[in-house]
Design a protein around this motif. Structure first.
Motif, PDB file in Angstrom:
ATOM      1  N   ALA A 106       0.830  -1.211   0.000  1.00 38.76           N
ATOM      2  CA  ALA A 106       0.000   0.000   0.000  1.00 38.76           C
ATOM      3  C   ALA A 106       0.861   1.255   0.000  1.00 38.76           C
ATOM      4  O   ALA A 106       0.596   2.213  -0.756  1.00 38.76           O
ATOM      5  CB  ALA A 106      -0.930  -0.015   1.211  1.00 38.76           C
ATOM      6  N   ALA A 107       1.921   1.260   0.821  1.00 35.48           N
ATOM      7  CA  ALA A 107       2.801   2.430   0.858  1.00 35.48           C
ATOM      8  C   ALA A 107       3.540   2.619  -0.456  1.00 35.48           C
ATOM      9  O   ALA A 107       3.691   3.739  -0.953  1.00 35.48           O
ATOM     10  CB  ALA A 107       3.782   2.296   2.021  1.00 35.48           C
ATOM     11  N   ALA A 108       4.004   1.520  -1.041  1.00 37.56           N
ATOM     12  CA  ALA A 108       4.723   1.615  -2.319  1.00 37.56           C
ATOM     13  C   ALA A 108       3.807   2.101  -3.433  1.00 37.56           C
ATOM     14  O   ALA A 108       4.217   2.920  -4.275  1.00 37.56           O
ATOM     15  CB  ALA A 108       5.316   0.255  -2.678  1.00 37.56           C
ATOM     16  N   PHE A 109       2.558   1.627  -3.446  1.00 41.64           N
ATOM     17  CA  PHE A 109       1.635   2.067  -4.493  1.00 41.64           C
ATOM     18  C   PHE A 109       1.314   3.548  -4.352  1.00 41.64           C
ATOM     19  O   PHE A 109       1.266   4.282  -5.352  1.00 41.64           O
ATOM     20  CB  PHE A 109       0.348   1.247  -4.430  1.00 41.64           C
ATOM     21  CG  PHE A 109      -0.675   1.652  -5.445  1.00 41.64           C
ATOM     22  CD1 PHE A 109      -0.553   1.275  -6.768  1.00 41.64           C
ATOM     23  CD2 PHE A 109      -1.754   2.448  -5.084  1.00 41.64           C
ATOM     24  CE1 PHE A 109      -1.480   1.664  -7.715  1.00 41.64           C
ATOM     25  CE2 PHE A 109      -2.690   2.845  -6.017  1.00 41.64           C
ATOM     26  CZ  PHE A 109      -2.551   2.453  -7.340  1.00 41.64           C
ATOM     27  N   LEU A 114       1.982   8.787  -6.690  1.00 41.20           N
ATOM     28  CA  LEU A 114       2.305  10.210  -6.551  1.00 41.20           C
ATOM     29  C   LEU A 114       3.455  10.593  -7.470  1.00 41.20           C
ATOM     30  O   LEU A 114       3.433  11.663  -8.099  1.00 41.20           O
ATOM     31  CB  LEU A 114       2.661  10.507  -5.093  1.00 41.20           C
ATOM     32  CG  LEU A 114       2.980  11.961  -4.752  1.00 41.20           C
ATOM     33  CD1 LEU A 114       1.751  12.837  -4.966  1.00 41.20           C
ATOM     34  CD2 LEU A 114       3.467  12.073  -3.302  1.00 41.20           C
ATOM     35  N   ALA A 115       4.461   9.705  -7.596  1.00 40.50           N
ATOM     36  CA  ALA A 115       5.594   9.992  -8.471  1.00 40.50           C
ATOM     37  C   ALA A 115       5.190  10.010  -9.938  1.00 40.50           C
ATOM     38  O   ALA A 115       5.733  10.781 -10.734  1.00 40.50           O
ATOM     39  CB  ALA A 115       6.698   8.966  -8.236  1.00 40.50           C
ATOM     40  N   ALA A 116       4.248   9.148 -10.315  1.00 41.79           N
ATOM     41  CA  ALA A 116       3.810   9.107 -11.704  1.00 41.79           C
ATOM     42  C   ALA A 116       2.878  10.257 -12.058  1.00 41.79           C
ATOM     43  O   ALA A 116       2.695  10.557 -13.241  1.00 41.79           O
ATOM     44  CB  ALA A 116       3.102   7.776 -11.979  1.00 41.79           C
ATOM     45  N   SER A 117       2.307  10.895 -11.048  1.00 44.57           N
ATOM     46  CA  SER A 117       1.315  11.946 -11.302  1.00 44.57           C
ATOM     47  C   SER A 117       1.891  13.352 -11.214  1.00 44.57           C
ATOM     48  O   SER A 117       1.445  14.244 -11.931  1.00 44.57           O
ATOM     49  CB  SER A 117       0.151  11.819 -10.308  1.00 44.57           C
ATOM     50  OG  SER A 117      -0.393  10.529 -10.315  1.00 44.57           O
ATOM     51  N   THR A 118       2.852  13.562 -10.327  1.00 46.93           N
ATOM     52  CA  THR A 118       3.373  14.903 -10.086  1.00 46.93           C
ATOM     53  C   THR A 118       4.891  14.910 -10.139  1.00 46.93           C
ATOM     54  O   THR A 118       5.540  13.878  -9.912  1.00 46.93           O
ATOM     55  CB  THR A 118       2.907  15.422  -8.709  1.00 46.93           C
ATOM     56  OG1 THR A 118       3.435  14.570  -7.689  1.00 46.93           O
ATOM     57  CG2 THR A 118       1.385  15.430  -8.614  1.00 46.93           C
ATOM     58  N   ARG A 119       5.430  16.082 -10.400  1.00 42.92           N
ATOM     59  CA  ARG A 119       6.888  16.223 -10.440  1.00 42.92           C
ATOM     60  C   ARG A 119       7.480  16.165  -9.040  1.00 42.92           C
ATOM     61  O   ARG A 119       8.538  15.559  -8.833  1.00 42.92           O
ATOM     62  CB  ARG A 119       7.245  17.548 -11.113  1.00 42.92           C
ATOM     63  CG  ARG A 119       8.741  17.808 -11.230  1.00 42.92           C
ATOM     64  CD  ARG A 119       9.030  19.053 -12.009  1.00 42.92           C
ATOM     65  NE  ARG A 119       8.540  18.930 -13.375  1.00 42.92           N
ATOM     66  CZ  ARG A 119       8.587  19.920 -14.274  1.00 42.92           C
ATOM     67  NH1 ARG A 119       9.106  21.094 -13.933  1.00 42.92           N
ATOM     68  NH2 ARG A 119       8.128  19.733 -15.492  1.00 42.92           N
ATOM     69  N   LEU A 164       8.922  -1.939   0.782  1.00 42.44           N
ATOM     70  CA  LEU A 164       8.546  -0.661   0.178  1.00 42.44           C
ATOM     71  C   LEU A 164       9.454  -0.265  -0.972  1.00 42.44           C
ATOM     72  O   LEU A 164       8.978   0.022  -2.076  1.00 42.44           O
ATOM     73  CB  LEU A 164       8.532   0.415   1.272  1.00 42.44           C
ATOM     74  CG  LEU A 164       8.314   1.859   0.822  1.00 42.44           C
ATOM     75  CD1 LEU A 164       6.995   1.999   0.079  1.00 42.44           C
ATOM     76  CD2 LEU A 164       8.364   2.791   2.031  1.00 42.44           C
ATOM     77  N   TRP A 165      10.751  -0.246  -0.750  1.00 43.51           N
ATOM     78  CA  TRP A 165      11.654   0.361  -1.734  1.00 43.51           C
ATOM     79  C   TRP A 165      11.858  -0.471  -2.983  1.00 43.51           C
ATOM     80  O   TRP A 165      11.798   0.071  -4.093  1.00 43.51           O
ATOM     81  CB  TRP A 165      12.981   0.700  -1.048  1.00 43.51           C
ATOM     82  CG  TRP A 165      12.774   1.480   0.202  1.00 43.51           C
ATOM     83  CD1 TRP A 165      13.070   1.091   1.473  1.00 43.51           C
ATOM     84  CD2 TRP A 165      12.163   2.774   0.317  1.00 43.51           C
ATOM     85  NE1 TRP A 165      12.691   2.049   2.375  1.00 43.51           N
ATOM     86  CE2 TRP A 165      12.136   3.104   1.693  1.00 43.51           C
ATOM     87  CE3 TRP A 165      11.635   3.677  -0.593  1.00 43.51           C
ATOM     88  CZ2 TRP A 165      11.598   4.291   2.160  1.00 43.51           C
ATOM     89  CZ3 TRP A 165      11.106   4.866  -0.138  1.00 43.51           C
ATOM     90  CH2 TRP A 165      11.097   5.163   1.216  1.00 43.51           C
ATOM     91  N   PRO A 166      12.090  -1.789  -2.908  1.00 46.57           N
ATOM     92  CA  PRO A 166      12.204  -2.538  -4.179  1.00 46.57           C
ATOM     93  C   PRO A 166      10.927  -2.548  -4.993  1.00 46.57           C
ATOM     94  O   PRO A 166      10.969  -2.483  -6.224  1.00 46.57           O
ATOM     95  CB  PRO A 166      12.590  -3.950  -3.721  1.00 46.57           C
ATOM     96  CG  PRO A 166      12.222  -4.034  -2.296  1.00 46.57           C
ATOM     97  CD  PRO A 166      12.374  -2.656  -1.739  1.00 46.57           C
TER      98      PRO A 166
END
Length: 290
Positions: A106-109, A114-119, A164-166
């Motif tokens: 859930a945290a990774a998603f 957020l990374a795919a949507s905003t700079r 989370l990170w991988p």
């Protein structure tokens, strides 16, 4: 005076079509050769050879305290299963693992969406992964003990860090590889933000997401066992790592190897029962992976 050109007259020709030749049937392979083409049989043979080598080395060394034989380990494993002690330890570990694994997903998603949507989300993900991904999860265990105490909270903390990170890196790399034509097609249908991620990016990046899930599972499983080896009791009960640690202190080396065998068996079951059918039903069926 108009000139009328007649179309050229093509001479008709009759061709004789030869009858199709029958293709010779493929030769029938011998039964042994056909059986050897099955991957499960080849892997089984490899495991049997490793077990024979293990038994031979243990008998040659003749020191059960350092290296019990394969038969002794198998007997200890069966005794642990029959007595119910080993399944109880496995159940405790898997309950904690699933909670931390789901929380890490859930945290990774959320972070990847957020990374795919905003700079700013992309900058945040790149910064956090550069900082925390090289950091082993077990190295955070002393801090987890200070913050959450001796119990399940500390285990969940290190498991979430391991997952989370991988997973975030794998999903984000998959999102980056999505062609611009798919992104533009989604925007033409009015998709943006989270809807674009769910309907366009996630299906297109599914192979990378599944790879991240597999890597996250492996990291979480070994992190949990390592953490349980350090303290491992949750609510007064110890998991599989604590089972290994206790038997090591009592010099029951065959039970230690039986616990390690349980770790390996669970890893193989998850790989072949969960992830492989999932890949077959999705990315391989859709031609996204060979």
């Amino acid at each position: 005076m108009s000139l009328v050109l007649d179309p050229p007259i093509l001479q008709e020709r009759e061709y004789t079509v030869a009858p199709p030749t029958l293709r010779a049937a493929d030769p029938v392979l011998p039964l042994a050769r056909r059986a050897w083409q099955q991957s499960w049989l080849r892997k089984t043979v490899i495991l049997i050879l490793l077990a024979i080598l293990w038994e031979a080395v243990a008998r040659w060394q003749a020191n059960d305290l350092l290296l019990p034989s394969f038969l002794q380990t198998a007997r200890a494993f069966i005794d642990g299963v029959v007595s119910g002690e080993l399944p109880a330890r496995v159940r405790i570990s898997l309950a904690v693992l699933l909670q931390g694994y789901v929380a890490g997903i859930a945290a990774a998603f959320a972070l990847t969406a957020l990374a795919a949507s905003t700079r700013i989300g992309r900058d945040l993900l790149e910064t956090l992964t550069a900082m925390f991904n090289p950091l082993p999860a077990i190295a955070l265990l002393p801090l987890a003990l200070l913050w959450f105490g001796l119990g399940r909270g500390s285990l969940l903390f290190v498991i979430v860090h391991a997952v989370l990170w991988p997973l975030a890196l794998g999903a984000y790399a998959g999102f980056q590889s999505v062609p611009d034509t798919l992104r533009m097609a989604g925007r033409n249908y009015g998709l943006s933000g989270l809807r674009l991620v769910l309907h366009i990016l996630v299906p297109a990046a599914l192979p990378s997401i599944l790879s991240g899930l597999k890597i996250g599972w492996a990291f979480a499983w070994r992190t949990l066992i390592a953490a349980e080896l350090v303290f491992g009791t949750t609510g007064g009960q110890g998991g599989l790592g604590w089972y290994i640690f206790q038997n090591r202190n009592e010099l029951y080396t065959d039970k230690v190897f039986a616990g390690l065998a349980a770790v390996i068996v669970i890893g193989l079951l998850v790989e072949n029962v969960v992830f492989r059918p999932l890949e077959t039903l999705t990315v391989r069926r859709w031609g996204m992976q060979r």
